[in-house]
Design an enzyme around this catalytic site. Structure first.
Site, mmCIF file in Angstrom:
data_model
loop_
_atom_site.group_PDB
_atom_site.id
_atom_site.type_symbol
_atom_site.label_atom_id
_atom_site.label_comp_id
_atom_site.label_asym_id
_atom_site.label_seq_id
_atom_site.Cartn_x
_atom_site.Cartn_y
_atom_site.Cartn_z
ATOM 1 N N CYS A 119 -57.440 52.561 -18.332
ATOM 2 C CA CYS A 119 -58.241 52.951 -17.102
ATOM 3 C C CYS A 119 -58.717 51.369 -16.655
ATOM 4 O O CYS A 119 -59.239 50.601 -17.245
ATOM 5 C CB CYS A 119 -59.582 53.213 -17.539
ATOM 6 S SG CYS A 119 -60.849 53.515 -16.426
ATOM 7 N N GLY A 120 -58.287 51.159 -15.601
ATOM 8 C CA GLY A 120 -58.482 49.671 -14.882
ATOM 9 C C GLY A 120 -59.617 49.569 -14.170
ATOM 10 O O GLY A 120 -60.242 48.724 -13.814
#
Length: 294
Positions: A119-120
Site C-alpha cells: 500500500c503506497g
C-alpha cells in the site's frame, strides 16, 4: 545491517509423500523511515537495498524533487520511538537533505504511520493530494514502440530478477530503452511501488529525468499509484504483466500516457495511448481483412 534475504528453517510436506526439513530463503522485509531535513516524512515496508534510490524516487513521485541534484545527500540515523532498534543505527532510518533552494515537503502530507509493502497511497489526505501536478509532460513524447518488442520485455525483466529466483517473493520494475529494448535498470522489492521508486531514484541520480523514450515494466498489476509515479518521472509507456485498475486507465488517458496490460509474449492489451504501439504493417493489414470478412 539490513538483509535482502533471510534464511529460515522450514518443513516441506508432500501430500502422500515424504516430509523434509531444509533451509529456505525468504525475501527480506523491514521498515524504512524516510526523513527530510530531520523531519519524519514516511515509513514504508521494503526490501533493504538501494534505499537512497527508493527515497529519491519517492520524493520525485511526491513532487518534492524533479531532479537528482535537488537531493544534496542522505545519511543513516539511529532509530526513533515506535521503530525497531531505538538508539542504534539499524540502517532503517534515512535522513534526506535537500539542496539549497528546494522547498521541503508540506508536513501536513507526511505519512505518519506505517504503510505496508502493498500500500503506497495509505496516509494520503485525499485522492486530490495524490494527483500531484507533475513537472514533466508525457503527452507530447513522440516515442513509438514495436508491439513485438514490448511483448518481450516482461521476459527480460524476469530474467534479471536475481533475488526473486532465490526467494519467489519479490516484485520487480525495470526501465527499458524503446529503441533497443535493452534494460537500463532493474530493481526488486517486496513492494511494487518501492521497486518503481528505486528505478526512478536511480534515473534521477543519473540525471535522466524526464524519462522520455523509455518503457517502465512492472511485474504485477498497474495500479493508480504506479501510473502516477510513471507520469511524475516523465515515462511515456507503462507496461504491466497483469491488469490495470480503472483509475490507472483514467489517469493514463488524462496524462497522455501509454498504458499496456497483460503483457505476456506474444500478446498484450492496450488500455490508453495506443498511438505509440506500432504493429507490423503486414500483420495488422491481415487482421483488418480478417475482421472485414467476418
Amino acid at each position: 545491517m539490513s538483509r535482502v534475504t533471510v534464511r529460515r528453517r522450514v518443513r516441506r510436506l508432500t501430500i502422500g509423500g515424504r516430509t523434509a526439513r531444509r533451509d529456505d530463503l525468504l525475501a527480506g522485509e523491514e521498515p524504512l523511515e524516510i526523513r527530510v531535513g530531520g523531519r519524519s516524512y514516511a515509513v514504508t515496508m521494503r526490501t533493504p537495498g538501494h534505499d537512497v534510490e527508493l527515497a529519491t524516487g519517492f520524493l520525485v513521485s511526491e513532487g518534492v524533487v524533479t531532479a537528482g541534484d535537488q537531493v544534496a545527500g542522505a545519511r543513516w540515523c539511529a532509530g526513533s520511538p515506535g521503530l525497531p532498534g531505538v538508539g542504534e543505527n539499524t540502517y532503517n532510518v534515512l535522513d534526506v537533505a535537500l539542496a539549497a533552494g528546494v522547498r521541503p515537503p508540506d508536513p501536513t502530507l507526511a505519512r505518519e504511520f506505517f504503510t505496508s509493502s502493498a500500500c503506497g497511497l495509505c496516509g494520503k489526505a485525499s485522492i486530490d493530494a495524490v494527483r500531484t501536478r507533475g513537472a514533466f509532460t508525457v503527452a507530447d513524447d513522440p516515442v513509438r514502440v514495436d508491439a513485438a518488442t514490448l511483448a518481450a520485455l516482461p521476459g527480460r525483466l524476469r530474467a534479471a530478477q536475481d533475488v526473486f529466483a532465490r526467494t519467489g517473493g519479490l516484485h520487480a520494475a525495470g526501465l527499458f530503452d524503446v529503441a533497443t529494448g535493452e534494460a537500463l535498470v532493474v530493481r526488486e522489492d517486496v513492494g511494487r511501488h518501492n521497486a518503481v521508486d528505486k528505478v526512478v531514484g536511480w534515473a534521477a541520480a543519473a540525471g535522466m529525468l524526464p524519462l522520455r523514450g523509455t518503457v517502465l515494466v512492472v511485474s504485477g498489476r498497474a495500479s493508480f499509484e504506479l501510473t502516477q509515479k510513471a507520469v511524475m518521472a516523465g515515462v511515456p509507456v507503462l507496461a504491466a504483466v497483469s491488469a490495470p485498475s480503472s483509475l490507472a486507465a483514467e489517469l493514463a488517458d488524462e496524462a497522455g500516457l501509454t498504458l499496456v496490460g497483460f503483457v505476456r509474449d506474444p500478446s498484450l492489451v492496450v488500455y490508453a495511448g495506443g498511438h505509440r504501439v506500432v504493429e507490423d504493417e503486414d500483420a495488422a493489414a491481415g487482421d483488418e481483412r480478417a475482421g472485414d470478412a467476418a
